[in-house]
Design an enzyme around this catalytic site. Structure first.
Site, PDB file in Angstrom:
ATOM      1  N   CYS A   1     114.495  58.961  38.229  1.00  0.00           N
ATOM      2  CA  CYS A   1     115.029  57.606  38.083  1.00  0.00           C
ATOM      3  C   CYS A   1     114.172  56.897  37.039  1.00  0.00           C
ATOM      4  O   CYS A   1     112.947  56.942  37.083  1.00  0.00           O
ATOM      5  CB  CYS A   1     114.927  56.878  39.420  1.00  0.00           C
ATOM      6  SG  CYS A   1     115.155  55.100  39.294  1.00  0.00           S
TER       7      CYS A   1
ATOM      8  N   CYS B   1     118.106  50.338  35.112  1.00  0.00           N
ATOM      9  CA  CYS B   1     119.512  49.948  35.339  1.00  0.00           C
ATOM     10  C   CYS B   1     119.621  48.778  36.315  1.00  0.00           C
ATOM     11  O   CYS B   1     120.589  48.014  36.259  1.00  0.00           O
ATOM     12  CB  CYS B   1     120.305  51.106  35.898  1.00  0.00           C
ATOM     13  SG  CYS B   1     119.624  52.709  35.551  1.00  0.00           S
TER      14      CYS B   1
ATOM     15  N   THR C   1     113.148  49.072  43.247  1.00  0.00           N
ATOM     16  CA  THR C   1     112.943  50.111  42.233  1.00  0.00           C
ATOM     17  C   THR C   1     112.292  49.526  40.975  1.00  0.00           C
ATOM     18  O   THR C   1     112.759  48.518  40.447  1.00  0.00           O
ATOM     19  CB  THR C   1     114.305  50.731  41.859  1.00  0.00           C
ATOM     20  OG1 THR C   1     114.834  51.370  43.014  1.00  0.00           O
ATOM     21  CG2 THR C   1     114.174  51.753  40.742  1.00  0.00           C
TER      22      THR C   1
ATOM     23  N   GLU D   1     109.320  52.765  44.423  1.00  0.00           N
ATOM     24  CA  GLU D   1     109.831  51.554  45.072  1.00  0.00           C
ATOM     25  C   GLU D   1     108.699  50.768  45.736  1.00  0.00           C
ATOM     26  O   GLU D   1     107.710  51.356  46.196  1.00  0.00           O
ATOM     27  CB  GLU D   1     110.897  51.918  46.121  1.00  0.00           C
ATOM     28  CG  GLU D   1     112.303  52.095  45.539  1.00  0.00           C
ATOM     29  CD  GLU D   1     112.501  53.370  44.720  1.00  0.00           C
ATOM     30  OE1 GLU D   1     111.750  54.334  44.936  1.00  0.00           O
ATOM     31  OE2 GLU D   1     113.405  53.392  43.859  1.00  0.00           O
TER      32      GLU D   1
ATOM     33  N   HIS E   1     125.985  48.832  40.187  1.00  0.00           N
ATOM     34  CA  HIS E   1     124.965  49.834  40.499  1.00  0.00           C
ATOM     35  C   HIS E   1     125.590  51.119  41.047  1.00  0.00           C
ATOM     36  O   HIS E   1     125.081  52.205  40.805  1.00  0.00           O
ATOM     37  CB  HIS E   1     123.914  49.257  41.439  1.00  0.00           C
ATOM     38  CG  HIS E   1     122.572  49.897  41.233  1.00  0.00           C
ATOM     39  ND1 HIS E   1     121.952  49.934  40.008  1.00  0.00           N
ATOM     40  CD2 HIS E   1     121.768  50.581  42.073  1.00  0.00           C
ATOM     41  CE1 HIS E   1     120.808  50.599  40.116  1.00  0.00           C
ATOM     42  NE2 HIS E   1     120.676  50.996  41.365  1.00  0.00           N
TER      43      HIS E   1
ATOM     44  N   TYR F   1     125.582  55.642  39.663  1.00  0.00           N
ATOM     45  CA  TYR F   1     125.064  56.795  40.397  1.00  0.00           C
ATOM     46  C   TYR F   1     125.751  58.106  40.047  1.00  0.00           C
ATOM     47  O   TYR F   1     125.171  59.175  40.212  1.00  0.00           O
ATOM     48  CB  TYR F   1     125.116  56.513  41.908  1.00  0.00           C
ATOM     49  CG  TYR F   1     123.826  55.889  42.391  1.00  0.00           C
ATOM     50  CD1 TYR F   1     123.325  54.749  41.783  1.00  0.00           C
ATOM     51  CD2 TYR F   1     123.086  56.456  43.422  1.00  0.00           C
ATOM     52  CE1 TYR F   1     122.135  54.192  42.196  1.00  0.00           C
ATOM     53  CE2 TYR F   1     121.900  55.903  43.848  1.00  0.00           C
ATOM     54  CZ  TYR F   1     121.419  54.774  43.234  1.00  0.00           C
ATOM     55  OH  TYR F   1     120.237  54.233  43.640  1.00  0.00           O
TER      56      TYR F   1
ATOM     57  N   CYS G   1     123.355  58.792  36.641  1.00  0.00           N
ATOM     58  CA  CYS G   1     121.929  59.168  36.689  1.00  0.00           C
ATOM     59  C   CYS G   1     121.716  60.395  37.563  1.00  0.00           C
ATOM     60  O   CYS G   1     120.975  61.301  37.205  1.00  0.00           O
ATOM     61  CB  CYS G   1     121.052  58.008  37.139  1.00  0.00           C
ATOM     62  SG  CYS G   1     121.183  57.553  38.873  1.00  0.00           S
TER      63      CYS G   1
ATOM     64  N   GLU H   1     117.351  58.872  48.374  1.00  0.00           N
ATOM     65  CA  GLU H   1     117.648  57.876  47.339  1.00  0.00           C
ATOM     66  C   GLU H   1     119.151  57.894  47.018  1.00  0.00           C
ATOM     67  O   GLU H   1     119.785  56.865  46.880  1.00  0.00           O
ATOM     68  CB  GLU H   1     116.820  58.182  46.082  1.00  0.00           C
ATOM     69  CG  GLU H   1     116.387  56.959  45.289  1.00  0.00           C
ATOM     70  CD  GLU H   1     117.514  56.254  44.592  1.00  0.00           C
ATOM     71  OE1 GLU H   1     118.397  56.944  44.067  1.00  0.00           O
ATOM     72  OE2 GLU H   1     117.524  55.012  44.557  1.00  0.00           O
TER      73      GLU H   1
HETATM   74 FE1  SF4 Z   1     117.376  54.724  39.133  1.00  0.00          FE
HETATM   75 FE2  SF4 Z   1     119.827  55.682  39.013  1.00  0.00          FE
HETATM   76 FE3  SF4 Z   1     119.378  53.285  40.107  1.00  0.00          FE
HETATM   77 FE4  SF4 Z   1     119.145  53.695  37.444  1.00  0.00          FE
HETATM   78  S1  SF4 Z   1     121.019  53.817  38.693  1.00  0.00           S
HETATM   79  S2  SF4 Z   1     117.764  52.559  38.746  1.00  0.00           S
HETATM   80  S3  SF4 Z   1     118.301  55.753  37.388  1.00  0.00           S
HETATM   81  S4  SF4 Z   1     118.657  55.279  40.870  1.00  0.00           S
HETATM   82 FE    FE Z   2     118.446  53.553  42.780  1.00  0.00          FE
END
Ligand code: SF4
Ligand code: FE
Length: 498
Positions: free
Chosen positions: A98, A102, A189, A256, A291, A295, A298, A442
């Site tokens: 991660c 984002c 995060t 985190e 968000h 997912y 990422c 996660e």
């Molecule tokens: Fe991390 Fe994925 Fe969330 Fe971006 S979208 S902050 S890479 S977990």
């Molecule tokens: Fe996340």
């Protein structure tokens, strides 16, 4: 736009209060526990200067006309939404982790959209403040963390019903020059290595919860902000050299922290919601949509690395051509690309909000994330299956470096003759890191736990329309069945509910 190096350097100018295992972390950029997370975030800066990625990593600000890092961009089209997820997948591939940035991007887009709607209803001036704030972030190429999840206390009670009123972040004082806030946000995060924190409410609120309807931004080292950095699977391996980490440079997940707001003062120009409890639910929904969109990008980028690691291990162990291994690796690819399809779909199906900013299709973004609460478990299961039991029994780097045991490990842990033992060990550690570490929970809980997506899917999927379609195809007249069981027509029944 800052480079990766400049970003790391910029963190050294901040003095956030961060605690970890009973001590204070003095410099996130230099502490071995936090440095890998810093490196992952630095990639979001570094790649913006690579001409190969310019189109996905940068955008032209609609506020200033300047070229900026796409993480600080307010999406102006569905094409922007698609470019965002392309950028995120590439970064997952480059870091195997991660890279955290984002959340702030999604927070800025969410407050941009919602502040506009609040102003339309109440004649407030939040949207202009948000625009000024985003200009500041863009100009200085900052990384804001997004802080939504409250600590929540007794989950059966709303914020104002809690025995301890501070279990959701709230306004404790309104002053002429700003507000004072108190409370704590959990699992934030990238907070320790961000420049700013953008706070948003965590749930829909009612009139009694007015003081909890608050959104604002503060620098990470604002007076009264304290962070307690969370433990992660195998985190102390970072102190034991690089091999045992699997992904020593970039860690695994976001890093985190529990972020505490101990009577923090926020000037008015940084307050983006203050008591408009009827918009808290909307802000949460808009942020969550952004968000959840990510997912399928990422986690799929990270899955690309895991698939590659698993295929490498298979070759190093001489099983790459076994038909069941080929089949299993194909299955991993299928699962990952299914998630990618979802991410692309919710982006292409995005829409323009009244503010002018675009957001993804909400139903499809929630489907994307719900798949991510499941499929990574399956592709990780396959990675462990192919790698073998050694994924949890491999000796340490220290034993590999010890002259007394090194030759024994070299000899007995060799796979195919052509591959050096150290390479096989490193690859197995990478599989361990990506398939056993914190990546899975996660995937489950980041951007909201599975039930949150189910609720949104149920709400957005128009089941009544589907029932109607079935009745038409089955040749049942609209009212016949409904009137029989409810005593009124279906239309009357639902209009009363509204
Ligand atoms: Fe991390 Fe994925 Fe969330 Fe971006 S979208 S902050 S890479 S977990
Ligand atoms: Fe996340």
């Amino acid at each position: 736009m800052m480079t990766g190096k400049e970003y790391i350097e910029s963190l050294r100018k901040y003095r956030p209060k961060i605690y970890f295992m009973g001590r204070r972390i003095e410099s996130v950029a230099d502490d071995p526990i936090t440095a890998p997370h810093v490196n992952a975030a630095a990639m979001t800066y570094e790649l913006a200067h690579d001409p190969r990625y310019e189109d996905v990593m940068t955008a032209v600000s609609h506020l200033t006309g300047e070229r900026i890092n796409r993480f600080n961009h307010i999406h102006q089209s569905t094409e922007d939404l698609v470019k965002k997820v392309r950028m995120i997948r590439v970064l997952g591939q480059k870091t195997g982790s991660c890279f955290q940035r984002c959340v702030g991007c999604d927070a800025m887009n969410a407050i941009y959209i919602t502040s506009y709607n609040i102003d339309r209803k109440y004649g407030t001036e939040y949207h202009e403040r948000v625009r000024q704030y985003i200009k500041y972030v863009q100009k200085n190429d900052l990384m804001p963390a997004g802080a939504m999840t409250d600590v929540k206390g007794d989950r059966s009670k709303r914020p104002s019903q809690q025995a301890d009123k501070d279990l959701y972040v709230r306004i404790v004082e309104k002053r002429e020059d700003g507000i004072v806030v108190r409370g704590a946000k959990a699992h934030i995060t990238g907070a320790v290595n961000s420049h700013e924190i953008i706070v948003m409410p965590t749930r829909a609120l009612e009139a009694d919860d007015k003081d909890y309807a608050v959104s604002f931004a503060v620098p990470v080292d604002a007076e009264g902000v304290k962070m307690i950095f969370g433990r992660q699977t195998n985190d102390l391996r970072r102190l034991d050299g690089d091999m045992d980490c699997g992904n020593a440079k970039y860690a695994t997940v976001g890093g985190e922290a529990l972020v505490i707001f101990d009577d923090v003062f926020v000037p008015w120009e940084r307050v983006f919601m203050c008591g408009e409890y009827d918009f808290a639910g909307e802000l949460v929904e808009v942020f969550a949509t952004f968000h959840r969109q990510n997912y399928g990008a990422c986690k799929v980028g990270v899955a690309d690395v895991l698939i590659g690691a698993t295929a490498n291990v298979a070759e190093m162990q001489g099983i790459a051509r076994a038909s069941h291994v080929v089949d299993k690796i194909t299955e991993m690819i299928h699962l990952a690309e299914t998630c990618w399809c979802c991410t692309l779909a919710c982006s292409y199906e995005g829409f323009r909000t009244p503010s002018g900013a675009y957001m993804p299709n909400q139903l499809l973004a929630n489907v994307t994330k719900l798949n991510i609460t499941r499929f990574p478990y399956e592709w990780s299961r396959i990675a462990q299956d192919i790698t073998g039991g050694i994924v949890i029994t491999l000796p340490s780097e220290k034993d590999y470096r010890n002259p007394e045991t090194r030759d024994l490990i070299e000899k007995y842990l060799k796979g195919v003759a052509e591959t050096p033992t150290e390479q096989r060990m490193r690859m197995i550690r990478l599989v361990e890191n990506l398939s056993i570490g914190a990546e899975l929970p996660e995937s489950m809980h980041g951007a909201g736990s599975p039930q949150a997506q189910k609720i949104m899917i149920a709400r957005r999927s128009n089941l009544e329309m589907k029932k109607e379609m079935a009745r038409i195809i089955a040749g049942i007249k609209e009212d016949e069945h409904f009137r029989k069981i409810r005593g009124v027509t279906e239309r009357e029944f639902f209009s009363k509910l509204k």
